[in-house]
Design a protein around this motif. Sequence first.
Motif, PDB file in Angstrom:
ATOM      1  N   ASP A   1       0.296  -1.158   0.044  1.00 15.18           N
ATOM      2  CA  ASP A   1       0.084   0.242   0.045  1.00 15.18           C
ATOM      3  C   ASP A   1       1.167   1.890  -0.105  1.00 15.18           C
ATOM      4  OD1 ASP A   1      -1.454   2.453   0.992  1.00 15.18           O
ATOM      5  OD2 ASP A   1      -2.917   1.272   2.019  1.00 15.18           O
ATOM      6  N   TYR A   2       0.629   1.375  -1.132  1.00 12.68           N
ATOM      7  CA  TYR A   2       1.836   3.102  -1.439  1.00 12.68           C
ATOM      8  C   TYR A   2       0.550   4.368  -0.181  1.00 12.68           C
ATOM      9  CZ  TYR A   2       4.462   0.200  -4.031  1.00 12.68           C
ATOM     10  OH  TYR A   2       5.225  -0.973  -4.264  1.00 12.68           O
ATOM     11  N   GLY A   3      -0.550   4.652  -0.350  1.00 19.17           N
ATOM     12  CA  GLY A   3      -1.521   5.854   0.329  1.00 19.17           C
ATOM     13  C   GLY A   3      -1.799   5.777  -0.755  1.00 19.17           C
ATOM     14  N   ALA A   4      -2.458   7.262  -0.587  1.00 15.69           N
ATOM     15  CA  ALA A   4      -3.587   7.656  -1.754  1.00 15.69           C
ATOM     16  C   ALA A   4      -3.033   7.997  -2.704  1.00 15.69           C
ATOM     17  CB  ALA A   4      -3.873   9.208  -0.971  1.00 15.69           C
ATOM     18  N   GLY A   5      -3.769   8.439  -3.689  1.00 19.51           N
ATOM     19  CA  GLY A   5      -3.546   8.801  -5.397  1.00 19.51           C
ATOM     20  C   GLY A   5      -2.742   7.673  -5.908  1.00 19.51           C
ATOM     21  N   ARG A   6      -2.196   6.285  -5.388  1.00 20.91           N
ATOM     22  CA  ARG A   6      -0.839   5.422  -5.918  1.00 20.91           C
ATOM     23  C   ARG A   6      -2.094   4.229  -5.738  1.00 20.91           C
ATOM     24  NH1 ARG A   6       5.024   4.433  -4.986  1.00 20.91           N
ATOM     25  NH2 ARG A   6       5.305   2.808  -6.616  1.00 20.91           N
ATOM     26  N   PRO A   7      -1.934   3.696  -6.819  1.00 18.68           N
ATOM     27  CA  PRO A   7      -2.448   2.377  -6.261  1.00 18.68           C
ATOM     28  C   PRO A   7      -1.490   1.025  -5.567  1.00 18.68           C
ATOM     29  CG  PRO A   7      -2.202   2.033  -8.972  1.00 18.68           C
ATOM     30  CD  PRO A   7      -2.032   3.615  -8.107  1.00 18.68           C
ATOM     31  N   ALA A   8      -2.034   0.736  -4.625  1.00 21.90           N
ATOM     32  CA  ALA A   8      -2.207  -0.142  -4.352  1.00 21.90           C
ATOM     33  C   ALA A   8      -0.826  -2.206  -5.177  1.00 21.90           C
ATOM     34  CB  ALA A   8      -2.255  -1.757  -3.190  1.00 21.90           C
ATOM     35  N   SER A   9       0.164  -2.533  -5.075  1.00 22.07           N
ATOM     36  CA  SER A   9       0.750  -3.347  -5.928  1.00 22.07           C
ATOM     37  C   SER A   9       0.212  -4.751  -5.392  1.00 22.07           C
ATOM     38  CB  SER A   9       1.642  -3.207  -6.065  1.00 22.07           C
ATOM     39  OG  SER A   9       2.806  -3.465  -5.244  1.00 22.07           O
ATOM     40  N   VAL A  10      -0.030  -5.970  -5.798  1.00 19.39           N
ATOM     41  CA  VAL A  10      -0.188  -7.083  -5.327  1.00 19.39           C
ATOM     42  C   VAL A  10       0.866  -7.975  -6.153  1.00 19.39           C
ATOM     43  CG1 VAL A  10      -1.973  -8.921  -4.561  1.00 19.39           C
ATOM     44  CG2 VAL A  10      -3.076  -6.631  -4.908  1.00 19.39           C
ATOM     45  N   VAL A  11       1.699  -8.546  -5.615  1.00 16.89           N
ATOM     46  CA  VAL A  11       2.055 -10.120  -6.290  1.00 16.89           C
ATOM     47  C   VAL A  11       1.164 -11.244  -5.994  1.00 16.89           C
ATOM     48  CG1 VAL A  11       4.213 -10.797  -6.586  1.00 16.89           C
ATOM     49  CG2 VAL A  11       3.880  -8.352  -6.473  1.00 16.89           C
ATOM     50  N   SER A  12       1.625 -12.246  -6.045  1.00 13.97           N
ATOM     51  CA  SER A  12       0.923 -13.440  -5.674  1.00 13.97           C
ATOM     52  C   SER A  12       2.658 -14.587  -6.153  1.00 13.97           C
ATOM     53  CB  SER A  12      -0.388 -13.614  -5.841  1.00 13.97           C
ATOM     54  OG  SER A  12      -0.725 -14.478  -7.658  1.00 13.97           O
ATOM     55  N   GLY A  13       2.064 -16.051  -5.463  1.00 14.94           N
ATOM     56  CA  GLY A  13       2.371 -17.195  -6.213  1.00 14.94           C
ATOM     57  C   GLY A  13       4.123 -16.751  -5.695  1.00 14.94           C
ATOM     58  N   PRO A  14       4.747 -17.740  -4.925  1.00  8.66           N
ATOM     59  CA  PRO A  14       6.630 -17.624  -3.880  1.00  8.66           C
ATOM     60  C   PRO A  14       7.268 -17.511  -5.018  1.00  8.66           C
ATOM     61  CG  PRO A  14       5.291 -19.929  -4.458  1.00  8.66           C
ATOM     62  CD  PRO A  14       4.299 -18.692  -5.062  1.00  8.66           C
ATOM     63  N   ALA A  15       7.614 -17.392  -6.947  1.00  6.40           N
ATOM     64  CA  ALA A  15       8.322 -17.416  -7.272  1.00  6.40           C
ATOM     65  C   ALA A  15       8.248 -15.218  -7.489  1.00  6.40           C
ATOM     66  CB  ALA A  15       8.873 -17.591  -8.518  1.00  6.40           C
ATOM     67  N   ALA A  16       7.137 -15.273  -7.634  1.00  5.83           N
ATOM     68  CA  ALA A  16       7.052 -13.525  -7.849  1.00  5.83           C
ATOM     69  C   ALA A  16       6.989 -12.668  -6.598  1.00  5.83           C
ATOM     70  CB  ALA A  16       5.844 -13.451  -8.493  1.00  5.83           C
ATOM     71  N   VAL A  17       6.887 -13.839  -5.749  1.00  6.35           N
ATOM     72  CA  VAL A  17       7.043 -12.333  -3.934  1.00  6.35           C
ATOM     73  C   VAL A  17       8.477 -13.015  -4.131  1.00  6.35           C
ATOM     74  CG1 VAL A  17       6.953 -12.932  -1.735  1.00  6.35           C
ATOM     75  CG2 VAL A  17       4.669 -12.941  -2.930  1.00  6.35           C
ATOM     76  N   ALA A  18       9.178 -14.327  -4.023  1.00  6.46           N
ATOM     77  CA  ALA A  18      10.077 -13.701  -3.808  1.00  6.46           C
ATOM     78  C   ALA A  18      11.367 -13.136  -4.465  1.00  6.46           C
ATOM     79  CB  ALA A  18      11.185 -15.006  -3.969  1.00  6.46           C
ATOM     80  N   GLU A  19      10.995 -12.844  -5.769  1.00  9.74           N
ATOM     81  CA  GLU A  19      11.794 -12.050  -6.318  1.00  9.74           C
ATOM     82  C   GLU A  19      11.899 -10.621  -6.272  1.00  9.74           C
ATOM     83  OE1 GLU A  19       9.980 -10.815 -10.946  1.00  9.74           O
ATOM     84  OE2 GLU A  19      11.320 -12.658 -10.891  1.00  9.74           O
ATOM     85  N   GLN A  20      10.545  -9.941  -5.753  1.00  8.42           N
ATOM     86  CA  GLN A  20      10.405  -8.988  -5.344  1.00  8.42           C
ATOM     87  C   GLN A  20      10.885  -8.628  -3.726  1.00  8.42           C
ATOM     88  OE1 GLN A  20       8.080  -6.029  -6.392  1.00  8.42           O
ATOM     89  NE2 GLN A  20       8.307  -7.930  -8.144  1.00  8.42           N
TER      90      GLN A  20
END
Length: 162
Positions: free
Chosen positions: A78-97
């Motif tokens: 959650d980046y706050g108002a005016g910027r959409p939240a990002s959602v990442v799912s799955g272990p490989a994608a999360v590990a990459e983040q």
Amino acid sequence: MFDLPFSDIADIVGRSPAATRQLASRARRRVNGAEVPRCDPDLAQQRKVVDAFYAAARNADLDALLHVLDPDIVLRTDYGAGRPASVVSGPAAVAEQVRVPQGGRLRHLVINGAIGALSIRDEQPYAVMVFTVAGDKIVRIDVIRDTDRVRRVAAEVDRRPD
């Protein structure tokens, strides 16, 4: 997906037909209101899993990182108002983040019965993280990067004795 065979969908999403069937099954359960795992009430168990996550991230140990992430892990930032939240799912994608910032440190917290941390970078509050641990896996990570909210949490943490 619109009566397409799983083999066709597998080609589209870059997964095997078996993995595609599993993804569809999980999606159906979620859509049908299947229960999302609750946070393990044992704070010591939560801490053990999150500490393993931190160690794996610090050491850039992808195998160890994937070991503590649930197959259905979701990372929401959650980046706050005016910027959409990002959602990442799955272990490989999360590990990459997952990144351990240079000059960063963590201050461990318990937030609403879950293990969390205040991330501090260059001596400034940077992010708040909250981990949902079920069993021996992290099923969700919520990150707050909204500067105002992070500073409010940091101010509250600073008022508490260690």
